[in-house]
Design a protein around this motif. Sequence first.
Motif, mmCIF file in Angstrom:
data_model
loop_
_atom_site.group_PDB
_atom_site.id
_atom_site.type_symbol
_atom_site.label_atom_id
_atom_site.label_comp_id
_atom_site.label_asym_id
_atom_site.label_seq_id
_atom_site.Cartn_x
_atom_site.Cartn_y
_atom_site.Cartn_z
ATOM 1 N N CYS A 1 0.863 -1.195 0.000
ATOM 2 C CA CYS A 1 0.000 0.000 0.000
ATOM 3 C C CYS A 1 0.902 1.248 0.000
ATOM 4 O O CYS A 1 1.704 1.439 0.918
ATOM 5 N N ILE B 1 -11.811 0.553 2.146
ATOM 6 C CA ILE B 1 -11.622 0.379 0.700
ATOM 7 C C ILE B 1 -10.664 1.448 0.164
ATOM 8 O O ILE B 1 -10.178 1.353 -0.949
ATOM 9 N N ASP B 2 -10.460 2.462 0.972
ATOM 10 C CA ASP B 2 -9.428 3.495 0.756
ATOM 11 C C ASP B 2 -9.673 4.466 -0.394
ATOM 12 O O ASP B 2 -9.422 5.644 -0.258
ATOM 13 N N SER C 1 -11.381 4.789 -4.869
ATOM 14 C CA SER C 1 -12.322 4.205 -5.843
ATOM 15 C C SER C 1 -11.776 2.870 -6.352
ATOM 16 O O SER C 1 -10.559 2.633 -6.328
ATOM 17 N N PRO C 2 -12.656 2.003 -6.881
ATOM 18 C CA PRO C 2 -12.167 0.753 -7.481
ATOM 19 C C PRO C 2 -11.199 1.032 -8.632
ATOM 20 O O PRO C 2 -10.234 0.282 -8.833
ATOM 21 N N TYR D 1 -7.721 2.227 -7.132
ATOM 22 C CA TYR D 1 -7.090 1.318 -6.166
ATOM 23 C C TYR D 1 -5.810 0.643 -6.703
ATOM 24 O O TYR D 1 -4.793 0.609 -5.999
ATOM 25 N N THR E 1 -6.281 -6.897 -4.241
ATOM 26 C CA THR E 1 -7.189 -6.144 -5.119
ATOM 27 C C THR E 1 -8.338 -5.522 -4.328
ATOM 28 O O THR E 1 -8.598 -5.899 -3.176
ATOM 29 N N PHE E 2 -8.997 -4.610 -4.998
ATOM 30 C CA PHE E 2 -10.211 -4.005 -4.430
ATOM 31 C C PHE E 2 -11.237 -5.106 -4.136
ATOM 32 O O PHE E 2 -11.897 -5.091 -3.096
ATOM 33 N N ARG F 1 -10.735 -6.757 -0.896
ATOM 34 C CA ARG F 1 -11.253 -5.962 0.224
ATOM 35 C C ARG F 1 -12.748 -6.250 0.402
ATOM 36 O O ARG F 1 -13.234 -6.458 1.511
ATOM 37 N N GLY G 1 -11.963 5.559 3.808
ATOM 38 C CA GLY G 1 -10.862 5.713 2.871
ATOM 39 C C GLY G 1 -9.910 6.825 3.227
ATOM 40 O O GLY G 1 -9.960 7.388 4.323
ATOM 41 N N MET H 1 -15.804 6.198 -4.430
ATOM 42 C CA MET H 1 -15.616 5.466 -3.173
ATOM 43 C C MET H 1 -16.891 5.557 -2.324
ATOM 44 O O MET H 1 -17.374 4.548 -1.796
#
Length: 322
Positions: A51, A150-151, A153-154, A157, A165-166, A169, A187, A201
Amino acid sequence: MNFADLKRLYDQPLFDLISQSRAAHLQHWRGEQVQRCSLLSIKTGGCSEDCAYCAQSAHYSTGLEREDLMPVDEIMTAAKRARAQGATRFCMGAAWRGVREGTPKFEQVLEAIREVSQLGMEVCVTLGQIGPNEARRLKEAGVTAYNHNIDTSPEFYPEIVSTHTFADRLTTIAAVQESGMSVCCGGIVGLGESPNDRLRMLEVLSNFDPAPESVPINCLMAMPGTPLAEQPPIDIFDLVRLIAVTRLALPKARVRLAAGRARLSREGQALCFFAGANSIFYGDKLLTAENPAADADRALLRQLDLAVEAEENPPAVREISD
Ligand code: SAM
Ligand code: SF4
């Protein structure tokens, strides 16, 4: 809510937006309570994941000292201190990709949870990826909420993480939902994402079923040695806008002003509370980074007349109306 609705809210004049979010906030949350959560890193650094924001990743030289899983008695000491300082939620975080049932470290975490849950605070853990069995055991041990962000957007990510991967999660989040634990999921802003990524997100979060009970909004703490070390901070009004839209999209969720709060002025924080934030991470340390001093936070909340949940006024009094 879908992306178009979120975008329409976000693009309003700021004062119109925060007037709306304030109304939603007052409708669903009685009074002005700001919950204080205390965060403890129970296993620090040396994480296998990459990350790009994280000082705990083993992929980067951040100077962070690794620490093994903390013994249960030390965790209890920290939990009691947090409670004495007025925290009503205690969150334990581990720098793991994930954890599996049947391993000694998982059993040790369960033991810590059983003890901490006797202290009368909400108990939250964030241990990386888990499946249905781990989720069930954690719930049985006394966990209130499982944090798994999820931190972003897909779409964005994969720019931030390549080791999972998203979708991974989301799989963990589904296991948490199935177990009956609450989901704490939010996020980070300031990773280099666009405002639309932030709204995407929120679109994902607001379509969770059940909705997340808690949504931490972290501002990137640019950690030396990570790929994002030089990222500039996001503008306070962009943050306020996002908090306001989060409050409107998830009116019943705790919206947590999480990492990066030390960088915000008192006035900036006040605006975030007005826009709909109703929880802070509290205590002098935040996993591995600095947080405002507990005394300063208490003083700020007092000055803003934001009634603080005290131990004799536990979180059960909060009202969520339908
Ligand atoms: N390893 C577990 C995981 O990734 O779910 C739990 C610990 S991880 C440190 C928890 C969360 O902290 C991340 O999902 C991220 O949102 C936040 N975080 C970590 N480093 C951060 C930073 N430098 N700035 C802002 N937020 C950060
Ligand atoms: Fe590991 Fe969690 Fe940090 Fe990612 S955010 S590197 S999974 S500790």
